[in-house]
Design a protein around this motif. Structure first.
Motif, PDB file in Angstrom:
ATOM      1  N   CYS A  30       0.841  -1.190   0.000  1.00  0.00           N
ATOM      2  CA  CYS A  30       0.000   0.000   0.000  1.00  0.00           C
ATOM      3  C   CYS A  30       0.879   1.244   0.000  1.00  0.00           C
ATOM      4  CB  CYS A  30      -0.886  -0.023   1.242  1.00  0.00           C
ATOM      5  SG  CYS A  30      -1.860   1.458   1.454  1.00  0.00           S
ATOM      6  N   GLN A  32      -0.019   4.074   0.858  1.00  0.00           N
ATOM      7  CA  GLN A  32      -0.454   4.930   1.964  1.00  0.00           C
ATOM      8  C   GLN A  32       0.203   4.507   3.274  1.00  0.00           C
ATOM      9  OE1 GLN A  32      -2.577   7.301   0.926  1.00  0.00           O
ATOM     10  NE2 GLN A  32      -2.567   8.358   2.892  1.00  0.00           N
ATOM     11  N   CYS A  33       0.103   3.209   3.599  1.00  0.00           N
ATOM     12  CA  CYS A  33       0.567   2.763   4.907  1.00  0.00           C
ATOM     13  C   CYS A  33       1.676   1.720   4.802  1.00  0.00           C
ATOM     14  CB  CYS A  33      -0.599   2.215   5.714  1.00  0.00           C
ATOM     15  SG  CYS A  33      -1.354   0.749   4.977  1.00  0.00           S
ATOM     16  N   CYS A  43      -6.905  -1.310   0.244  1.00  0.00           N
ATOM     17  CA  CYS A  43      -6.048  -1.715   1.352  1.00  0.00           C
ATOM     18  C   CYS A  43      -6.924  -1.946   2.583  1.00  0.00           C
ATOM     19  CB  CYS A  43      -5.017  -0.636   1.637  1.00  0.00           C
ATOM     20  SG  CYS A  43      -4.070  -0.980   3.114  1.00  0.00           S
ATOM     21  N   HIS A  45      -5.899  -2.353   5.511  1.00  0.00           N
ATOM     22  CA  HIS A  45      -5.282  -1.809   6.722  1.00  0.00           C
ATOM     23  C   HIS A  45      -5.682  -0.353   6.934  1.00  0.00           C
ATOM     24  CE1 HIS A  45      -1.891  -0.328   9.241  1.00  0.00           C
ATOM     25  NE2 HIS A  45      -2.196  -1.437   9.885  1.00  0.00           N
ATOM     26  N   CYS A  46      -5.650   0.433   5.836  1.00  0.00           N
ATOM     27  CA  CYS A  46      -5.979   1.852   5.992  1.00  0.00           C
ATOM     28  C   CYS A  46      -7.230   2.254   5.203  1.00  0.00           C
ATOM     29  CB  CYS A  46      -4.792   2.712   5.582  1.00  0.00           C
ATOM     30  SG  CYS A  46      -4.367   2.565   3.853  1.00  0.00           S
TER      31      CYS A  46
END
Ligand SMILES: [Zn+2]
Length: 101
Positions: A30, A32-33, A43, A45-46
């Motif tokens: 990802c 982003q994270c 994703c 996770h985020c």
């Protein structure tokens, strides 16, 4: 028509299947994270995809629930310990009575 002369033995079939293995899916990371995620998927996770937040992910609630479970476990353990202590005390009293006789 061409035909196989003999069917393949069970052994031969099983040897072939012995090499079937589970493989990890191809993962991308990802942006982003930096957590691993499935390519072309949001994703988990985020909750971001293509630089936008698509899903709102609740993380804190899960942690709270886990904490509550731990507290409940600890309470149970304390109760059990108390019960064991009480049992021991009762046993001790009985033994004392036996000694008196
Ligand atoms: Zn992410």
């Amino acid at each position: 028509m061409a035909n196989p002369k003999r069917r393949h033995s069970k052994s031969r079939r099983d040897k072939r299947r012995a090499n079937w293995k589970i493989s990890l899916p191809d993962l991308s990371f990802c942006p982003q994270c930096k957590e691993p995620k499935l390519p072309h998927h949001v994703c988990l996770h985020c909750g971001f995809y293509n630089g936008k937040e698509v899903i709102k992910i609740k993380e804190k609630k899960e942690k709270k629930e886990k904490g509550e479970k731990k507290q409940i476990k600890e309470k149970k353990q304390v109760k059990e310990k108390k019960q064991i202590k009480e049992k021991k005390e009762i046993k001790g009293k009985k033994e004392k009575k036996a000694d008196k006789k």
